[in-house]
Design an enzyme around this catalytic site. Structure first.
Site, PDB file in Angstrom:
ATOM      1  N   CYS A  37      29.435  35.768  47.843  1.00  0.00           N
ATOM      2  CA  CYS A  37      28.886  36.926  47.124  1.00  0.00           C
ATOM      3  C   CYS A  37      28.920  38.210  47.947  1.00  0.00           C
ATOM      4  O   CYS A  37      28.670  39.297  47.426  1.00  0.00           O
ATOM      5  CB  CYS A  37      27.454  36.639  46.662  1.00  0.00           C
ATOM      6  SG  CYS A  37      27.355  35.287  45.471  1.00  0.00           S
ATOM      7  N   ASN A  51      25.389  36.650  37.651  1.00  0.00           N
ATOM      8  CA  ASN A  51      25.929  36.773  39.004  1.00  0.00           C
ATOM      9  C   ASN A  51      27.420  36.450  38.971  1.00  0.00           C
ATOM     10  O   ASN A  51      27.806  35.305  38.799  1.00  0.00           O
ATOM     11  CB  ASN A  51      25.180  35.810  39.932  1.00  0.00           C
ATOM     12  CG  ASN A  51      25.687  35.856  41.369  1.00  0.00           C
ATOM     13  OD1 ASN A  51      26.684  36.502  41.678  1.00  0.00           O
ATOM     14  ND2 ASN A  51      25.001  35.147  42.257  1.00  0.00           N
ATOM     15  N   HIS A 109      23.554  43.338  45.248  1.00  0.00           N
ATOM     16  CA  HIS A 109      24.188  42.161  44.649  1.00  0.00           C
ATOM     17  C   HIS A 109      23.309  41.654  43.506  1.00  0.00           C
ATOM     18  O   HIS A 109      22.091  41.572  43.637  1.00  0.00           O
ATOM     19  CB  HIS A 109      24.367  41.087  45.725  1.00  0.00           C
ATOM     20  CG  HIS A 109      24.826  39.771  45.188  1.00  0.00           C
ATOM     21  ND1 HIS A 109      25.883  39.665  44.315  1.00  0.00           N
ATOM     22  CD2 HIS A 109      24.355  38.505  45.384  1.00  0.00           C
ATOM     23  CE1 HIS A 109      26.046  38.384  44.000  1.00  0.00           C
ATOM     24  NE2 HIS A 109      25.134  37.673  44.636  1.00  0.00           N
TER      25      HIS A 109
END
EC number: 2.3.1.180
Length: 333
Positions: free
Chosen positions: A116, A286, A256
């Site tokens: 990520c 996500n 994020h």
């Protein structure tokens, strides 16, 4: 000699058409809208469900839009960096497939794997290459087809993730704008808490690994949450202090999009109001390396030349960090 900076000059993005809602998910696994919204903050996510399409398809769509928006000649692109954890194949790289699809003849290309945190690492990599004076124009892409590694019988992880891609053009400038500073870290402590057991060289695919569902993402949510909050918060505070930034002159935070509670915690640590925080987790979930550039894609029209922006992310590894970007153009034009 004038100092060369690396500035973002355009953004392109793509999310698949198929929308997987919480209501549909609750028919697949024991969960419900209220549970997901309270704990994660995701209302819906996009899923690339057409047969035979992988991460490169979304990356290509995003990069193509980027090249059209910036009016870029394919011959002018020096390099392509694709941040992804879900490449089309073990090899060749997804970036190499992109070069072919976009007709890039003068670029070299590679994939970057930092989960990520991938796009954050790609930004710093591209900035260093531009600042060296050896490259003028680099495409960086954050793209992940997370649905390809999510177990839709696991209620702890399946509501979190979605598919998507976005791309940025990074170019050389002598103006005082661009990717100004970053603090990036990797500590390796995260392996037990966030990984995919099989499919790599330690545990190659076999009938056993497939039968035992070892090709899905595994996450120990509580531990990852705790590390993400503290490390993202610490990195953003450090980068802000180092560059004389405070709640008064930070225009945007781009966090994020893993969990709305993590985003809230990072914003409150910097005492920055949520109105200055880019959030689209409710629509996309996500998308791993896709989250940061997808935020830019969504918010581009609100960005002004000279805006002070702090990016921050946390991913498997563990990998984490923050970057300070002085935005280089008026997004509404």
């Amino acid at each position: 000699m004038e100092k060369i900076n690396a500035v973002i000059t355009g953004v392109g993005g793509y999310v698949p058409d198929y929308v997987l809602t919480n209501d549909e998910l609750s028919r697949m696994v024991d969960t419900n809208d209220e549970w997901i919204m309270t704990r994660i903050g995701v209302k819906e996510r996009r899923i690339l469900n057409e047969e035979g399409l992988g991460t490169s398809y979304m990356a290509r769509k995003a990069a193509k839009q980027l090249m059209q928006k910036t009016g870029s000649d394919p011959a002018s692109i020096d390099c392509v960096i694709v941040a992804t954890t879900t490449p089309d194949f073990h090899f060749p790289s997804t970036a190499s497939i992109l070069c072919d699809k976009l007709g890039l003849k003068n670029a070299y290309a590679f994939d970057l794997q930092a989960a990520c945190c991938g796009f954050l690492f790609a930004m710093e990599t591209a900035a260093g290459m531009i600042q060296s004076g050896r490259h003028k124009k680099i495409i960086i892409v954050g793209a992940d087809k997370m649905s390809s590694m999510v177990n839709y019988a696991d209620r702890a992880t399946c509501p979190i993730f979605g598919d998507g891609a976005a791309a940025c053009m990074v170019e050389a400038t002598t103006e005082d704008y661009g990717i100004m500073d970053s603090i990036l870290r990797t500590d390796g402590k995260g392996l037990p808490f966030l990984h995919m057991k099989a499919g790599g060289s330690v545990c190659p695919p076999s009938y056993f690994t497939v039968a035992n569902k070892m090709h899905y993402l595994y996450q120990e949510g509580r531990t990852v949450f705790k590390y993400a909050v503290s490390n993202m918060s610490d990195a953003t505070v450090q980068i802000a202090e180092r560059n004389g930034l405070s709640k008064d002159n930070i225009d945007w935070i781009v966090p994020h999009q893993a969990n709305l509670r993590i985003i809230d915690a990072v914003a409150s640590r910097l005492e920055v109001p949520l109105a200055k925080v880019m959030v689209n987790i409710q629509r996309y979930g996500n998308t791993s390396a896709g989250t940061l550039p997808l935020c830019l894609w969504d918010y581009e029209k609100q960005l002004k030349k000279g805006d002070n922006i702090i990016f921050t992310a946390f991913g498997a590894g563990f990998t984490w960090g923050a970057a300070y970007v002085k935005w280089g153009y008026d997004g509404s034009k």
